[in-house]
Design an enzyme around this catalytic site. Sequence first.
Site, PDB file in Angstrom:
ATOM      1  N   GLN A   1       0.853  -1.235   0.014  1.00 15.05           N
ATOM      2  CA  GLN A   1       0.132   0.080  -0.044  1.00 15.05           C
ATOM      3  C   GLN A   1       0.856   1.473   0.072  1.00 15.05           C
ATOM      4  O   GLN A   1       2.073   1.501   0.605  1.00 15.05           O
ATOM      5  CB  GLN A   1      -0.978  -0.005   1.182  1.00 15.05           C
ATOM      6  CG  GLN A   1      -0.194   0.139   2.634  1.00 15.05           C
ATOM      7  CD  GLN A   1      -1.000  -0.003   3.787  1.00 15.05           C
ATOM      8  OE1 GLN A   1      -0.935   0.680   4.806  1.00 15.05           O
ATOM      9  NE2 GLN A   1      -1.859  -1.024   3.845  1.00 15.05           N
TER      10      GLN A   1
ATOM     11  N   ARG B   1      -3.552  10.832   3.609  1.00 14.22           N
ATOM     12  CA  ARG B   1      -4.595  11.089   4.257  1.00 14.22           C
ATOM     13  C   ARG B   1      -5.479  12.291   3.616  1.00 14.22           C
ATOM     14  O   ARG B   1      -4.896  12.643   2.693  1.00 14.22           O
ATOM     15  CB  ARG B   1      -4.122  11.852   5.323  1.00 14.22           C
ATOM     16  CG  ARG B   1      -3.460  10.997   6.310  1.00 14.22           C
ATOM     17  CD  ARG B   1      -2.669  11.844   7.756  1.00 14.22           C
ATOM     18  NE  ARG B   1      -2.226  11.075   8.595  1.00 14.22           N
ATOM     19  CZ  ARG B   1      -0.541  10.933   8.712  1.00 14.22           C
ATOM     20  NH1 ARG B   1      -0.168  11.491   7.292  1.00 14.22           N
ATOM     21  NH2 ARG B   1      -0.064   9.917   9.316  1.00 14.22           N
TER      22      ARG B   1
ATOM     23  N   GLU C   1      -4.051   3.422  -0.072  1.00 14.07           N
ATOM     24  CA  GLU C   1      -4.833   3.475   1.080  1.00 14.07           C
ATOM     25  C   GLU C   1      -5.200   4.938   1.474  1.00 14.07           C
ATOM     26  O   GLU C   1      -4.591   5.711   1.497  1.00 14.07           O
ATOM     27  CB  GLU C   1      -4.367   2.851   2.444  1.00 14.07           C
ATOM     28  CG  GLU C   1      -4.959   2.908   3.727  1.00 14.07           C
ATOM     29  CD  GLU C   1      -3.918   2.506   5.033  1.00 14.07           C
ATOM     30  OE1 GLU C   1      -3.004   2.206   4.720  1.00 14.07           O
ATOM     31  OE2 GLU C   1      -4.617   2.454   6.050  1.00 14.07           O
TER      32      GLU C   1
ATOM     33  N   ASN D   1      -9.527  11.266   8.760  1.00 14.88           N
ATOM     34  CA  ASN D   1      -9.978  11.452  10.148  1.00 14.88           C
ATOM     35  C   ASN D   1     -11.265  11.974   9.933  1.00 14.88           C
ATOM     36  O   ASN D   1     -11.310  13.264   9.730  1.00 14.88           O
ATOM     37  CB  ASN D   1      -8.638  12.093  10.616  1.00 14.88           C
ATOM     38  CG  ASN D   1      -7.637  11.243  10.840  1.00 14.88           C
ATOM     39  OD1 ASN D   1      -7.351  10.544  11.482  1.00 14.88           O
ATOM     40  ND2 ASN D   1      -6.492  11.563  10.166  1.00 14.88           N
TER      41      ASN D   1
ATOM     42  N   ARG E   1      10.485  19.233   0.614  1.00 14.32           N
ATOM     43  CA  ARG E   1       9.708  18.504   0.074  1.00 14.32           C
ATOM     44  C   ARG E   1      10.121  17.004   0.169  1.00 14.32           C
ATOM     45  O   ARG E   1      11.175  16.618   0.184  1.00 14.32           O
ATOM     46  CB  ARG E   1       9.550  18.915  -1.420  1.00 14.32           C
ATOM     47  CG  ARG E   1       8.953  20.210  -1.734  1.00 14.32           C
ATOM     48  CD  ARG E   1       9.266  20.550  -3.312  1.00 14.32           C
ATOM     49  NE  ARG E   1      10.853  20.363  -3.589  1.00 14.32           N
ATOM     50  CZ  ARG E   1      11.170  20.220  -4.833  1.00 14.32           C
ATOM     51  NH1 ARG E   1      10.328  20.172  -6.015  1.00 14.32           N
ATOM     52  NH2 ARG E   1      12.543  20.121  -5.286  1.00 14.32           N
TER      53      ARG E   1
ATOM     54  N   HIS F   1       4.026  12.357  -5.669  1.00 11.42           N
ATOM     55  CA  HIS F   1       2.917  12.139  -6.565  1.00 11.42           C
ATOM     56  C   HIS F   1       2.759  10.488  -6.529  1.00 11.42           C
ATOM     57  O   HIS F   1       3.657   9.740  -6.396  1.00 11.42           O
ATOM     58  CB  HIS F   1       2.915  12.624  -7.813  1.00 11.42           C
ATOM     59  CG  HIS F   1       4.085  11.963  -8.616  1.00 11.42           C
ATOM     60  ND1 HIS F   1       5.507  12.821  -8.815  1.00 11.42           N
ATOM     61  CD2 HIS F   1       4.507  11.087  -9.266  1.00 11.42           C
ATOM     62  CE1 HIS F   1       6.142  12.181  -9.699  1.00 11.42           C
ATOM     63  NE2 HIS F   1       5.670  11.111  -9.896  1.00 11.42           N
TER      64      HIS F   1
ATOM     65  N   MET G   1       8.283  19.981 -20.670  1.00 13.01           N
ATOM     66  CA  MET G   1       8.429  18.561 -20.536  1.00 13.01           C
ATOM     67  C   MET G   1       6.915  18.077 -21.186  1.00 13.01           C
ATOM     68  O   MET G   1       6.058  17.692 -20.599  1.00 13.01           O
ATOM     69  CB  MET G   1       8.284  17.956 -19.120  1.00 13.01           C
ATOM     70  CG  MET G   1       9.672  18.108 -18.517  1.00 13.01           C
ATOM     71  SD  MET G   1       9.745  17.444 -16.796  1.00 13.01           S
ATOM     72  CE  MET G   1      11.235  17.991 -16.235  1.00 13.01           C
TER      73      MET G   1
ATOM     74  N   GLU H   1       0.464  12.209 -11.661  1.00 11.69           N
ATOM     75  CA  GLU H   1       1.232  11.926 -12.978  1.00 11.69           C
ATOM     76  C   GLU H   1       0.558  11.321 -13.843  1.00 11.69           C
ATOM     77  O   GLU H   1       0.098  10.109 -13.518  1.00 11.69           O
ATOM     78  CB  GLU H   1       2.662  11.920 -12.758  1.00 11.69           C
ATOM     79  CG  GLU H   1       3.497  12.082 -13.979  1.00 11.69           C
ATOM     80  CD  GLU H   1       4.990  11.860 -13.883  1.00 11.69           C
ATOM     81  OE1 GLU H   1       5.231  11.122 -12.993  1.00 11.69           O
ATOM     82  OE2 GLU H   1       5.687  12.099 -14.868  1.00 11.69           O
TER      83      GLU H   1
END
Lengths: 212, 212
Positions: free
Chosen positions: A11, A15, A82, A86, A119, A123, A154, A169
């Site tokens: 998985q 969230r 997954e 919350n 970062r 993605h 690109m 993507e």
Amino acid sequence: MAAAAAPRWQQTMLRIKDPKASLEFYKKHFNMQLVHRYDFPQWKFSLYFLERPRDKDIESLPPPGTKESEQYLWSMQGTTLELTHNHGSEHDPTFSVWSGNQGSDLPKDSPLYREGVIRGFGHIAFNVEDVYATSAQLEKDGVRFQKRPDEGRMKGLAFCLDPDGYWIELVKRDEGLFAENQNLSQAHALYTPLTVLRSFLHAPLALPTESP
Amino acid sequence: MAAAAAPRWQQTMLRIKDPKASLEFYKKHFNMQLVHRYDFPQWKFSLYFLERPRDKDIESLPPPGTKESEQYLWSMQGTTLELTHNHGSEHDPTFSVWSGNQGSDLPKDSPLYREGVIRGFGHIAFNVEDVYATSAQLEKDGVRFQKRPDEGRMKGLAFCLDPDGYWIELVKRDEGLFAENQNLSQAHALYTPLTVLRSFLHAPLALPTESP
């Protein structure tokens, strides 16, 4: 580690703010199926496991939330997405997850520059036969884009956004490679040379929105 | 969307600090194989695509960085873990990616509380036959843990950490389900009832480190 004990990737967990929006999005636009859900009202969260079903399974998934779907979830071959909800975040106007693509490791003049965080997650990606046609259809269906396939430098790669702003993507695959009526072993033998990354390799410097 | 144009989930992308550390980690501890790499020295980044190979492919992957491995990458059935390395981060002592699991949406007294960002990406997960034995071996091999399987109140689930601090969940699967010498169709028919989530369902409130 012994071969028989080898781990399998099961998985990727993200969230989300609102399961209704996310489930509809991934079902409608990416044909992902809800294969199982767990609800934990006592802890105020729910888990939704989505799969892009392999051909032979697409018509035969057991109903989510049953013992059969639980069995399927933990015995399937593929990797699931997954989605963790919350409870209550869907009613909180200040709740907006961080997609992982804004950070202080970008140039300060980048529209994605953000202080205080570097970062990490970037993605998920789907491959499709025609990035341009798929992107056009998605946009027609109301999906937001971070980068359309003919934007930036690109060409041929696109990033759309899911309801939480996670980047998705879109990458080209060869036509006919994964038609739904092919089974796994057939599809495996069918690969042919791919050219999508050639243009990527020879393109000039990427826009900030495309920066790895 | 036409069936033949159906997207397939191809990758989950995570940015990393040091490819040497990450490649060794995922190879050594999770049997993941580097199936292809792209280097973009002009843009100062490299991409590494890792797969947990399916049985029949494990001995026959083409050398990464070749046209054959590029073909394999874009025609394979599975989902890849794409590790993105922005050159130079491995020499920057201030560089540390945000794993996605610290945020202001947690209670303020949580050790993972962090102002200014709401949690998004959570983890990737592998399933293994024996979470306790696998965790013990990983820890013996020097892998750091966010939560050992006998810690907290969700017994039997563990979270270890990769070199960047990304969370890797270890989830139990039934024994014998995915032995390396089984092929896909065989394995698919072998599932049996699973009990791992039962204890999860009946466990009391999770520790903050386990909070979804």
